[in-house]
Design an enzyme around this catalytic site. Structure first.
Site, mmCIF file in Angstrom:
data_model
loop_
_atom_site.group_PDB
_atom_site.id
_atom_site.type_symbol
_atom_site.label_atom_id
_atom_site.label_comp_id
_atom_site.label_asym_id
_atom_site.label_seq_id
_atom_site.Cartn_x
_atom_site.Cartn_y
_atom_site.Cartn_z
ATOM 1 N N LYS A 16 -101.103 -48.175 2.650
ATOM 2 C CA LYS A 16 -101.685 -46.897 3.081
ATOM 3 C C LYS A 16 -101.482 -45.800 2.034
ATOM 4 O O LYS A 16 -102.404 -45.067 1.712
ATOM 5 C CB LYS A 16 -101.042 -46.398 4.385
ATOM 6 C CG LYS A 16 -101.295 -47.244 5.592
ATOM 7 C CD LYS A 16 -100.766 -46.569 6.862
ATOM 8 C CE LYS A 16 -99.289 -46.246 6.881
ATOM 9 N NZ LYS A 16 -98.396 -47.403 6.832
ATOM 10 N N ARG A 89 -100.262 -42.183 14.895
ATOM 11 C CA ARG A 89 -99.648 -43.488 15.111
ATOM 12 C C ARG A 89 -99.545 -43.813 16.595
ATOM 13 O O ARG A 89 -99.039 -44.881 16.952
ATOM 14 C CB ARG A 89 -98.237 -43.490 14.505
ATOM 15 C CG ARG A 89 -98.187 -43.999 13.080
ATOM 16 C CD ARG A 89 -96.755 -43.856 12.603
ATOM 17 N NE ARG A 89 -96.394 -44.829 11.635
ATOM 18 C CZ ARG A 89 -96.257 -44.561 10.330
ATOM 19 N NH1 ARG A 89 -96.493 -43.370 9.863
ATOM 20 N NH2 ARG A 89 -95.872 -45.508 9.508
ATOM 21 N N ARG A 124 -90.422 -53.368 -3.075
ATOM 22 C CA ARG A 124 -91.107 -52.081 -3.170
ATOM 23 C C ARG A 124 -90.146 -50.965 -3.565
ATOM 24 O O ARG A 124 -89.019 -50.887 -3.073
ATOM 25 C CB ARG A 124 -91.754 -51.802 -1.812
ATOM 26 C CG ARG A 124 -92.107 -50.385 -1.554
ATOM 27 C CD ARG A 124 -93.119 -50.295 -0.474
ATOM 28 N NE ARG A 124 -92.509 -50.045 0.830
ATOM 29 C CZ ARG A 124 -93.204 -49.551 1.843
ATOM 30 N NH1 ARG A 124 -94.488 -49.291 1.708
ATOM 31 N NH2 ARG A 124 -92.620 -49.342 3.002
ATOM 32 N N ARG A 152 -86.771 -47.725 -0.674
ATOM 33 C CA ARG A 152 -86.682 -46.838 0.484
ATOM 34 C C ARG A 152 -85.561 -47.316 1.387
ATOM 35 O O ARG A 152 -85.455 -48.509 1.659
ATOM 36 C CB ARG A 152 -88.003 -46.876 1.265
ATOM 37 C CG ARG A 152 -88.994 -45.862 0.804
ATOM 38 C CD ARG A 152 -90.335 -46.040 1.445
ATOM 39 N NE ARG A 152 -90.323 -46.116 2.905
ATOM 40 C CZ ARG A 152 -91.422 -46.056 3.654
ATOM 41 N NH1 ARG A 152 -92.606 -45.904 3.067
ATOM 42 N NH2 ARG A 152 -91.362 -46.143 4.957
ATOM 43 N N ARG A 163 -89.894 -51.366 12.529
ATOM 44 C CA ARG A 163 -91.119 -50.601 12.256
ATOM 45 C C ARG A 163 -92.358 -51.445 12.549
ATOM 46 O O ARG A 163 -93.364 -50.941 13.037
ATOM 47 C CB ARG A 163 -91.122 -50.091 10.809
ATOM 48 C CG ARG A 163 -90.171 -48.910 10.644
ATOM 49 C CD ARG A 163 -89.692 -48.736 9.237
ATOM 50 N NE ARG A 163 -90.757 -48.512 8.294
ATOM 51 C CZ ARG A 163 -90.720 -48.880 7.005
ATOM 52 N NH1 ARG A 163 -89.668 -49.514 6.528
ATOM 53 N NH2 ARG A 163 -91.715 -48.620 6.216
#
Ligand code: AMP
Length: 202
Positions: A16, A89, A124, A152, A163
């Site tokens: 995203k 969301r 990531r 992160r 999540r």
């Protein structure tokens, strides 16, 4: 609030941020990532950060009554086109957005299988300053702003799985909401960033 808008939905690590930011930059749209805004608030230890921390720390979504006014305030300052990455969301967020805009924005939904999401999240990195996404092996400095690239905190495995289940519980019904209004475009989010972008651009 009559400006033209796009919303980006998709599971964590579906791209995203990468795709939304590029589409916004190439089309002169104002861009807001609600996740990046919250992580910055956590880092700066603001009131919003203190409020959001317990949710982000365990991979839960921040309550609608915090998110909705925050995003509507940002939208109120936009005179031209905009793109929201990670909002709405929940169905309640989508309804509140429609009500404020007096129209339903186009939703782009990135679809990526779970195994691929897990592979992506394991390597990531994100710039701590401008929140661009990078991958391990791309160095330690952001190529755009020289900020530090780091994993992160919420990408650790247990948090990521939470999540993903929040995504199934809350975002899937939001996607259905956009599909029912014929405002959703589902895009295959697998492949290289350029391949995905070609599909996103349509
Ligand atoms: P993201 O960077 O989009 O993956 O978002 C990171 C985290 O920020 C999410 O897991 C949520 O805890 C929180 N968050 C971001 N956007 C929203 C939203 N629209 N509603 C609720 N929580 C959000």
């Amino acid at each position: 609030m009559k400006s033209r808008g796009l919303v980006f939905l998709g599971p964590p690590a579906s791209g995203k941020g990468t795709q939304g930011r590029r589409l916004a930059e190439e089309n002169g749209l104002a861009y807001l990532s609600t996740g990046a805004l919250l992580r910055r608030a956590l880092r700066d230890d603001t009131e919003l950060g203190k409020l959001a921390r317990p949710f982000l720390d365990c991979g839960e979504y921040v309550p609608d009554d915090v998110m909705i006014p925050m995003v509507l305030e940002w939208l109120g300052k936009q005179d031209n086109g905009w793109l929201l990455d990670g909002f709405p969301r929940t169905v309640l967020q989508a309804e509140a957005l429609d009500e404020a805009l007096e129209f339903t924005p186009q939703a782009i939904v990135l679809h990526v299988p779970d195994d691929e999401l897990r592979r992506r999240v394991a390597c990531r990195l994100e710039c701590e300053d401008c929140h661009r996404v990078a991958r391990e092996g791309e160095g330690k400095q952001c190529p755009k702003c020289d900020g530090r690239l780091a994993p992160r905190a919420d990408d650790v495995s247990a948090n990521f799985e939470n999540r993903l289940s929040e995504y199934r519980r809350l975002v899937i019904p939001t996607i259905t909401y956009y599909c029912d209004l014929l405002c959703a475009r589902i895009v295959n989010g697998t492949g290289s960033p350029d391949e995905v972008y070609a599909r996103v651009r349509g």
